[in-house]
Enzyme design. Sequence first.
Site, short mmCIF file in Angstrom:
data_model
loop_
_atom_site.label_atom_id
_atom_site.label_comp_id
_atom_site.label_asym_id
_atom_site.label_seq_id
_atom_site.Cartn_x
_atom_site.Cartn_y
_atom_site.Cartn_z
CB CYS A 1 -0.94 0.00 1.20
SG CYS A 1 -1.89 -1.51 1.31
CG ASN B 1 -6.73 -1.25 1.76
OD1 ASN B 1 -6.08 -0.91 0.76
ND2 ASN B 1 -6.17 -1.69 2.86
CG HIS C 1 -3.06 2.92 2.43
ND1 HIS C 1 -3.73 2.66 1.25
CD2 HIS C 1 -3.12 1.79 3.18
CE1 HIS C 1 -4.17 1.42 1.29
NE2 HIS C 1 -3.82 0.87 2.45
N1 ACO Z 1 -18.14 -8.15 11.04
C1 ACO Z 1 -18.48 -8.34 12.33
N2 ACO Z 1 -17.58 -8.63 13.28
C2 ACO Z 1 -16.28 -8.72 12.92
C3 ACO Z 1 -15.86 -8.53 11.60
C4 ACO Z 1 -16.86 -8.25 10.63
N3 ACO Z 1 -16.56 -8.04 9.34
N4 ACO Z 1 -14.51 -8.67 11.55
C5 ACO Z 1 -14.11 -8.94 12.77
N5 ACO Z 1 -15.17 -8.97 13.63
C6 ACO Z 1 -15.18 -9.23 15.06
C7 ACO Z 1 -14.01 -10.04 15.53
O1 ACO Z 1 -14.22 -11.41 15.36
C8 ACO Z 1 -13.91 -9.62 16.98
O2 ACO Z 1 -14.86 -10.36 17.70
P1 ACO Z 1 -14.52 -10.92 19.19
O3 ACO Z 1 -14.26 -9.68 20.00
O4 ACO Z 1 -15.75 -11.65 19.54
O5 ACO Z 1 -13.30 -11.76 19.02
C9 ACO Z 1 -14.36 -8.17 16.98
O6 ACO Z 1 -15.08 -7.98 15.75
C10 ACO Z 1 -13.21 -7.19 17.03
O7 ACO Z 1 -12.19 -7.60 16.09
P2 ACO Z 1 -10.93 -6.73 15.83
O8 ACO Z 1 -10.05 -7.46 14.86
O9 ACO Z 1 -10.35 -6.29 17.12
O10 ACO Z 1 -11.60 -5.47 15.10
P3 ACO Z 1 -10.93 -4.10 14.74
O11 ACO Z 1 -11.76 -3.01 15.30
O12 ACO Z 1 -9.46 -4.13 15.01
O13 ACO Z 1 -11.14 -4.04 13.17
C11 ACO Z 1 -9.92 -4.31 11.12
C12 ACO Z 1 -10.53 -5.01 12.32
C13 ACO Z 1 -11.02 -3.58 10.39
C14 ACO Z 1 -9.30 -5.37 10.22
C15 ACO Z 1 -8.86 -3.32 11.60
O14 ACO Z 1 -8.01 -3.94 12.54
C16 ACO Z 1 -8.02 -2.75 10.50
O15 ACO Z 1 -8.51 -2.06 9.61
N6 ACO Z 1 -6.69 -2.97 10.55
C17 ACO Z 1 -5.74 -2.43 9.57
C18 ACO Z 1 -5.69 -3.22 8.33
C19 ACO Z 1 -4.73 -2.60 7.35
O16 ACO Z 1 -4.46 -1.43 7.36
N7 ACO Z 1 -4.14 -3.34 6.49
C20 ACO Z 1 -3.22 -2.72 5.58
C21 ACO Z 1 -2.46 -3.67 4.92
S1 ACO Z 1 -3.19 -4.24 3.46
C22 ACO Z 1 -1.88 -4.39 2.36
O17 ACO Z 1 -0.78 -3.99 2.63
C23 ACO Z 1 -2.22 -5.06 1.06
#
Ligand code: ACO
Length: 338
Positions: free
Chosen positions: A116, A283, A253
């Site tokens: 990214c 994304n 990004h």
């Molecule tokens: N719908 C409903 N619930 C969900 C979903 C979903 N789509 N996804 C995860 N949950 C649940 C999880 O299972 C978890 O449940 P639990 O508490 O019962 O275990 C809860 O929601 C919280 O999960 P987290 O992973 O802590 O959620 P978070 O708020 O961190 O959001 C996310 C996850 C959106 C992936 C976030 O961490 C994020 O955006 N991270 C950055 C990703 C990124 O920038 N990547 C870049 C690299 S990509 C590249 O380089 C190609």
Amino acid sequence: MFLKGAKITAIGSYVPARRLTNSDLEQMVDTNDEWIVQRTGIRERRISREDEYTSDLCTAAVLDLMKRYGKSIQDVDMILVATSTPDFPFPSVASILQNRLGIPSTAGAIDMSAACAGFVYALHTAHAYVASGLHRKVLVLGADALSKITDYTDRSTCILFGDGAGAVLVESDEQLDGFAGFHLGSDGSGAHHVYRTGLSRSVNEVELVDTGKLVQNGREVFRWAVRTVPQGVQQVLNNAGISLDQVDWFIPHSANLRMIEPICERLNYPLEQALYSLEYFGNTSAASIPLALDLGIRGGKVLNGQQILLYGFGAGLTHAGQLVKLELAPEVSPPTPL
Ligand code: ACO
């Protein structure tokens, strides 16, 4: 010390026609619109056809650029394509584009891999080529077809990613330099936090999950980016010798709106001056920054001469920032609608 100036003179972009909405995702995995919007700010993404690849997205973005600015690419002497989803490991997307777009075979052509952060790395490289006098006209693309490597059974990743491409021309100028400070880096100790397995199935002595799809530890990437990007932005500003209040637009990004908010907060920069492409495109990795820039231009917000700070971050873990001032040629026809 630069020998010549370099400037961005044209931009084009493309996203596939097919929309994948949050309610579509509700039918595929255990998720809901409210969770996705609250945790990410994403409402829709665009998904390429089965027979549509990164080279096709790039071609359409370049055609948009040429039509809008009446620019010839016959004298392009270098093609740089930032992507993590090339049609093939080899030949490069850049070589495919050279032939397909009729760019002379004397032009260099390479793909660049910095996930990214790839578009900003490619832009930085284009600036170095042009400002050093080695090249005169560089075609820079940020493009990804992440839907091809997204696991649509994994609700923590499939809600995030979409496909798209952005293209800019970087041209030599005897007087002007549209590029100011930059800062870049990578921290390979976090390489196992975002990956897709390839020839190897382990890194940093961590055994990787071998699905052939993108796997990430979203929380770790989130924390790293919110810590790293504000420091990097400050380095770009120091390098350019300006202060943040002189920056007209900040384009981080478009990973997740919930990451952009704390980054702006830490910087004490107004969120209204942050541009992003995630709401309707998700994304799009290397495409996210040029898409956000072009949305700003298409919407009449981003103008020639303004100070724009781009900051990419992602797998690697890589990051790259660049301060630019656009010198776009007058548009000769309207952009192709997205
Ligand atoms: N719908 C409903 N619930 C969900 C979903 C979903 N789509 N996804 C995860 N949950 C649940 C999880 O299972 C978890 O449940 P639990 O508490 O019962 O275990 C809860 O929601 C919280 O999960 P987290 O992973 O802590 O959620 P978070 O708020 O961190 O959001 C996310 C996850 C959106 C992936 C976030 O961490 C994020 O955006 N991270 C950055 C990703 C990124 O920038 N990547 C870049 C690299 S990509 C590249 O380089 C190609």
